[in-house]
Design a protein around this motif. Structure first.
Motif, mmCIF file in Angstrom:
data_model
loop_
_atom_site.group_PDB
_atom_site.id
_atom_site.type_symbol
_atom_site.label_atom_id
_atom_site.label_comp_id
_atom_site.label_asym_id
_atom_site.label_seq_id
_atom_site.Cartn_x
_atom_site.Cartn_y
_atom_site.Cartn_z
ATOM 1 N N MET A 1 57.024 37.088 -5.676
ATOM 2 C CA MET A 1 55.693 37.605 -5.055
ATOM 3 C C MET A 1 55.834 39.192 -4.824
ATOM 4 N N ASN A 2 54.912 39.993 -5.343
ATOM 5 C CA ASN A 2 54.979 41.355 -4.980
ATOM 6 C C ASN A 2 53.685 41.604 -4.061
ATOM 7 N N LYS A 3 54.055 42.956 -3.822
ATOM 8 C CA LYS A 3 52.764 43.350 -2.609
ATOM 9 C C LYS A 3 51.297 43.046 -3.171
ATOM 10 N N GLY A 4 51.001 43.105 -4.355
ATOM 11 C CA GLY A 4 49.883 43.063 -5.010
ATOM 12 C C GLY A 4 49.439 41.670 -5.049
ATOM 13 N N GLU A 5 50.317 40.860 -5.458
ATOM 14 C CA GLU A 5 49.876 39.299 -5.043
ATOM 15 C C GLU A 5 49.860 38.841 -3.774
ATOM 16 N N LEU A 6 50.653 39.504 -2.769
ATOM 17 C CA LEU A 6 50.507 39.062 -1.461
ATOM 18 C C LEU A 6 49.102 39.529 -0.975
ATOM 19 N N VAL A 7 48.731 40.585 -1.329
ATOM 20 C CA VAL A 7 47.496 41.249 -0.965
ATOM 21 C C VAL A 7 46.211 40.146 -1.490
ATOM 22 N N SER A 8 46.251 39.734 -2.876
ATOM 23 C CA SER A 8 45.491 38.854 -3.246
ATOM 24 C C SER A 8 45.291 37.448 -2.600
ATOM 25 N N ALA A 9 46.679 36.940 -2.347
ATOM 26 C CA ALA A 9 46.752 35.659 -1.410
ATOM 27 C C ALA A 9 45.835 35.741 -0.295
ATOM 28 N N VAL A 10 46.293 36.954 0.430
ATOM 29 C CA VAL A 10 45.775 37.226 1.775
ATOM 30 C C VAL A 10 44.317 36.978 1.843
ATOM 31 N N ALA A 11 43.449 37.860 0.838
ATOM 32 C CA ALA A 11 42.198 38.164 0.454
ATOM 33 C C ALA A 11 41.621 36.767 0.146
ATOM 34 N N GLU A 12 42.238 36.084 -0.536
ATOM 35 C CA GLU A 12 41.635 34.478 -0.893
ATOM 36 C C GLU A 12 41.655 33.586 0.257
ATOM 37 N N LYS A 13 42.676 33.724 1.095
ATOM 38 C CA LYS A 13 42.733 32.948 2.421
ATOM 39 C C LYS A 13 41.822 33.250 3.591
ATOM 40 N N THR A 14 41.371 34.706 3.541
ATOM 41 C CA THR A 14 40.774 34.998 4.625
ATOM 42 C C THR A 14 39.486 35.303 4.297
ATOM 43 N N GLY A 15 38.960 35.466 3.173
ATOM 44 C CA GLY A 15 37.684 35.803 2.909
ATOM 45 C C GLY A 15 37.600 37.258 2.800
ATOM 46 N N LEU A 16 38.481 38.171 2.998
ATOM 47 C CA LEU A 16 38.221 39.456 2.918
ATOM 48 C C LEU A 16 38.537 40.168 1.395
ATOM 49 N N SER A 17 37.921 41.189 1.366
ATOM 50 C CA SER A 17 37.934 41.810 -0.013
ATOM 51 C C SER A 17 39.524 42.059 -0.226
ATOM 52 N N LYS A 18 39.768 42.464 -1.688
ATOM 53 C CA LYS A 18 41.352 42.917 -1.771
ATOM 54 C C LYS A 18 41.527 44.006 -1.067
ATOM 55 N N ALA A 19 40.625 45.007 -0.981
ATOM 56 C CA ALA A 19 40.835 46.405 -0.510
ATOM 57 C C ALA A 19 41.020 46.110 1.201
ATOM 58 N N GLN A 20 40.168 45.339 1.848
ATOM 59 C CA GLN A 20 40.519 44.928 3.062
ATOM 60 C C GLN A 20 41.702 44.370 3.482
ATOM 61 N N ALA A 21 42.171 43.574 2.594
ATOM 62 C CA ALA A 21 43.474 42.865 2.775
ATOM 63 C C ALA A 21 44.664 43.589 2.653
ATOM 64 N N GLY A 22 44.558 44.628 1.551
ATOM 65 C CA GLY A 22 45.508 45.609 1.616
ATOM 66 C C GLY A 22 45.707 46.675 2.603
ATOM 67 N N GLU A 23 44.583 46.931 3.314
ATOM 68 C CA GLU A 23 44.604 47.736 4.506
ATOM 69 C C GLU A 23 45.024 47.184 5.754
ATOM 70 N N ALA A 24 44.919 45.879 5.813
ATOM 71 C CA ALA A 24 45.410 44.963 6.803
ATOM 72 C C ALA A 24 46.799 44.834 6.736
ATOM 73 N N LEU A 25 47.416 44.590 5.461
ATOM 74 C CA LEU A 25 48.730 44.356 5.179
ATOM 75 C C LEU A 25 49.262 45.868 5.525
ATOM 76 N N ASP A 26 49.003 46.973 4.935
ATOM 77 C CA ASP A 26 49.679 48.050 5.339
ATOM 78 C C ASP A 26 49.635 48.614 6.624
ATOM 79 N N ALA A 27 48.706 48.153 7.515
ATOM 80 C CA ALA A 27 48.570 48.529 8.895
ATOM 81 C C ALA A 27 49.551 47.594 9.821
ATOM 82 N N ALA A 28 49.906 46.219 9.237
ATOM 83 C CA ALA A 28 50.811 45.635 9.770
ATOM 84 C C ALA A 28 52.095 46.037 9.508
ATOM 85 N N LEU A 29 52.427 46.281 8.034
ATOM 86 C CA LEU A 29 53.863 46.856 7.646
ATOM 87 C C LEU A 29 54.188 48.285 8.699
#
Length: 91
Positions: A1-29
């Protein structure tokens, strides 16, 4: 799994958009990196612990020439998996 796939998985599980999930992941990292830069550890219960290890200066050999090379002291990030992660991986 790469970062893009992780963002997609987080977006799917949380109901966030991919952009929001990407921002959340970037902030956490980014937060983990900033904490490690300070020399502090990051503990995520059930997942694991990120720490920084000091590597002393030393001497190494160039495998092509056999020449000795000085290796400067450095810091290396380390990760130790928690019990929850180990249990999940081992089924």
């Amino acid at each position: 799994m790469n970062k893009g796939e992780l963002v997609s998985a987080v977006a799917e599980k949380t109901g966030l958009s991919k952009a929001q999930a990407g921002e959340a992941l970037d902030a956490a990292l980014e937060s983990i990196q900033e904490t490690l830069k300070k020399g502090e550890e990051v503990k995520i219960v059930g997942f694991g612990t990120f720490t920084v290890a000091d590597r002393p200066a030393g001497e190494a050999r160039n495998p092509r020439t056999g020449e000795k090379v000085q290796v400067p002291a450095s810091k290396a990030p380390k990760f130790k998996a928690g019990a929850g992660l180990k249990d999940a991986v081992n089924g």
